[in-house]
Design an enzyme around this catalytic site. Structure first.
Site, short mmCIF file in Angstrom:
data_model
loop_
_atom_site.label_atom_id
_atom_site.label_comp_id
_atom_site.label_asym_id
_atom_site.label_seq_id
_atom_site.Cartn_x
_atom_site.Cartn_y
_atom_site.Cartn_z
N LYS A 13 69.48 35.80 115.37
CA LYS A 13 68.22 35.17 114.95
C LYS A 13 68.44 33.73 114.50
O LYS A 13 67.69 32.83 114.87
CB LYS A 13 67.56 35.94 113.79
CG LYS A 13 67.11 37.34 114.12
CD LYS A 13 66.28 37.94 112.99
CE LYS A 13 67.02 38.11 111.68
NZ LYS A 13 68.12 39.08 111.71
N ARG A 88 60.50 41.18 106.22
CA ARG A 88 61.44 42.28 106.44
C ARG A 88 60.88 43.60 105.98
O ARG A 88 61.54 44.64 106.16
CB ARG A 88 62.72 41.99 105.66
CG ARG A 88 63.87 41.42 106.49
CD ARG A 88 64.99 41.23 105.53
NE ARG A 88 66.31 41.18 106.02
CZ ARG A 88 66.96 40.05 106.30
NH1 ARG A 88 66.36 38.89 106.24
NH2 ARG A 88 68.23 40.10 106.63
N ARG A 122 81.51 36.34 113.30
CA ARG A 122 80.58 35.29 112.85
C ARG A 122 81.19 34.50 111.69
O ARG A 122 81.83 35.05 110.81
CB ARG A 122 79.31 36.01 112.41
CG ARG A 122 78.26 35.15 111.83
CD ARG A 122 76.93 35.79 112.03
NE ARG A 122 76.56 36.66 110.94
CZ ARG A 122 75.31 37.08 110.76
NH1 ARG A 122 74.37 36.72 111.60
NH2 ARG A 122 75.01 37.87 109.76
N ARG A 155 80.87 35.38 105.80
CA ARG A 155 79.95 35.75 104.72
C ARG A 155 80.42 37.03 104.06
O ARG A 155 80.85 37.96 104.74
CB ARG A 155 78.55 35.96 105.30
CG ARG A 155 77.78 34.70 105.48
CD ARG A 155 76.57 34.92 106.32
NE ARG A 155 75.75 36.06 105.91
CZ ARG A 155 74.58 36.35 106.46
NH1 ARG A 155 74.08 35.60 107.41
NH2 ARG A 155 73.89 37.40 106.05
N ARG A 166 73.47 47.17 105.71
CA ARG A 166 72.37 46.28 106.10
C ARG A 166 71.63 46.83 107.34
O ARG A 166 70.42 46.69 107.45
CB ARG A 166 72.90 44.87 106.37
CG ARG A 166 73.30 44.17 105.08
CD ARG A 166 74.12 42.92 105.33
NE ARG A 166 73.37 41.89 106.00
CZ ARG A 166 73.92 40.92 106.72
NH1 ARG A 166 75.22 40.88 106.90
NH2 ARG A 166 73.17 40.00 107.26
P1 AMP Z 1 70.10 37.22 106.33
O1 AMP Z 1 70.94 36.00 106.38
O2 AMP Z 1 68.72 37.00 106.88
O3 AMP Z 1 70.76 38.43 106.94
O4 AMP Z 1 69.89 37.55 104.78
C1 AMP Z 1 70.96 37.81 103.91
C2 AMP Z 1 70.50 38.63 102.73
O5 AMP Z 1 69.48 37.90 102.00
C3 AMP Z 1 69.83 39.95 103.08
O6 AMP Z 1 70.78 40.99 103.30
C4 AMP Z 1 68.98 40.20 101.84
O7 AMP Z 1 69.77 40.64 100.74
C5 AMP Z 1 68.48 38.80 101.51
N1 AMP Z 1 67.22 38.52 102.22
C6 AMP Z 1 67.00 37.56 103.20
N2 AMP Z 1 65.74 37.59 103.62
C7 AMP Z 1 65.11 38.58 102.94
C8 AMP Z 1 63.81 39.12 102.94
N3 AMP Z 1 62.85 38.65 103.76
N4 AMP Z 1 63.54 40.14 102.09
C9 AMP Z 1 64.46 40.63 101.25
N5 AMP Z 1 65.72 40.19 101.20
C10 AMP Z 1 66.06 39.16 102.03
#
Ligand code: AMP
Length: 210
Positions: A13, A88, A122, A155, A166
């Site tokens: 994404k 989400r 990654r 990360r 996740r």
């Molecule tokens: P991502 O980089 O989008 O995978 O986000 C990393 C982490 O940030 C996720 O595993 C969540 O803990 C938090 N996070 C990011 N976006 C959201 C969202 N829309 N709702 C809740 N938690 C989020």
């Protein structure tokens, strides 16, 4: 152009959002990036988000919705935006619907084994958050960000155990959004197992047909 990117962690994404943002001259809004930056700067938001992120859990809806609402009011969103990682949950999608209209939801699809492989290779710049992949999107110089020369790191939440968690959270909380947007006739499925260039082309086609 108001676009949402939907898809499991590690499906690509962030990479796609970056390319689409560049092509259409609109901002990419990644809630994950916003949280990571806040954690790095150790702000109040960062302290709150860190505990959830470290476990692979979602940050509570109220916090995320407030942040996105504020961000979408900024001037640079006037001609559109690409949302990466938001919404989400159904609650987030409903809140977003009260804030703004959406033109298309690009749903990036991939098998779990492909995702787990991609996530393990990654890397992200610890300074500017740019994403790389040591097999499919290599930096020019190993371990160094092409854009700002920052250090590339894995990360914390890309470690295998957290990725598993996740993916579970994604299945439980986020997959209902597919039906939600399907019913609104906004969902465009995209095969994310293709090359980065092909996924980009398919995404542009899907956007122009919306
Ligand atoms: P991502 O980089 O989008 O995978 O986000 C990393 C982490 O940030 C996720 O595993 C969540 O803990 C938090 N996070 C990011 N976006 C959201 C969202 N829309 N709702 C809740 N938690 C989020």
């Amino acid at each position: 152009m108001h676009i949402i990117l939907l898809g499991p962690p590690g499906v690509g994404k962030g990479t796609l959002a970056g390319s689409l943002a560049k092509k259409f001259g609109i901002p990419k809004i990644s809630t994950g990036d916003i949280f990571r930056e806040a954690v790095q700067r150790n702000t109040g938001l960062g302290k709150k988000a860190k505990a959830f992120m470290g476990k692979g859990a979602l940050v509570p809806d109220e916090i995320v919705i407030g942040i996105v609402d504020e961000r979408l009011q900024k001037k640079d969103c006037r001609n559109g935006f690409i949302l990466d990682g938001f919404p989400r949950t159904i609650k987030q999608a409903e809140a977003l619907g009260r804030i703004t209209g959406i033109d298309a939801v690009l749903n990036l699809k991939s098998e779990d084994n492909v995702i787990i492989k991609r996530v393990s290779s990654r890397r992200v710049c610890e300074k500017c958050q740019s994403g790389f992949n040591i097999t499919s999107l290599k930096p020019k110089k190993s371990g160094i960000c092409d854009k700002c020369s920052g250090r590339l790191i894995q990360r914390e939440d890309d470690k295998p155990e957290t990725v598993k968690k996740r993916l579970e959270v994604y299945r439980r909380e986020t997959t209902p959004l597919m039906q939600y947007y399907e019913e609104k006739k906004l969902l465009k499925n995209i095969n994310a197992e293709k090359s980065i260039e092909e996924v980009f082309e398919d995404a542009v086609k899907a956007m122009s047909s919306s």
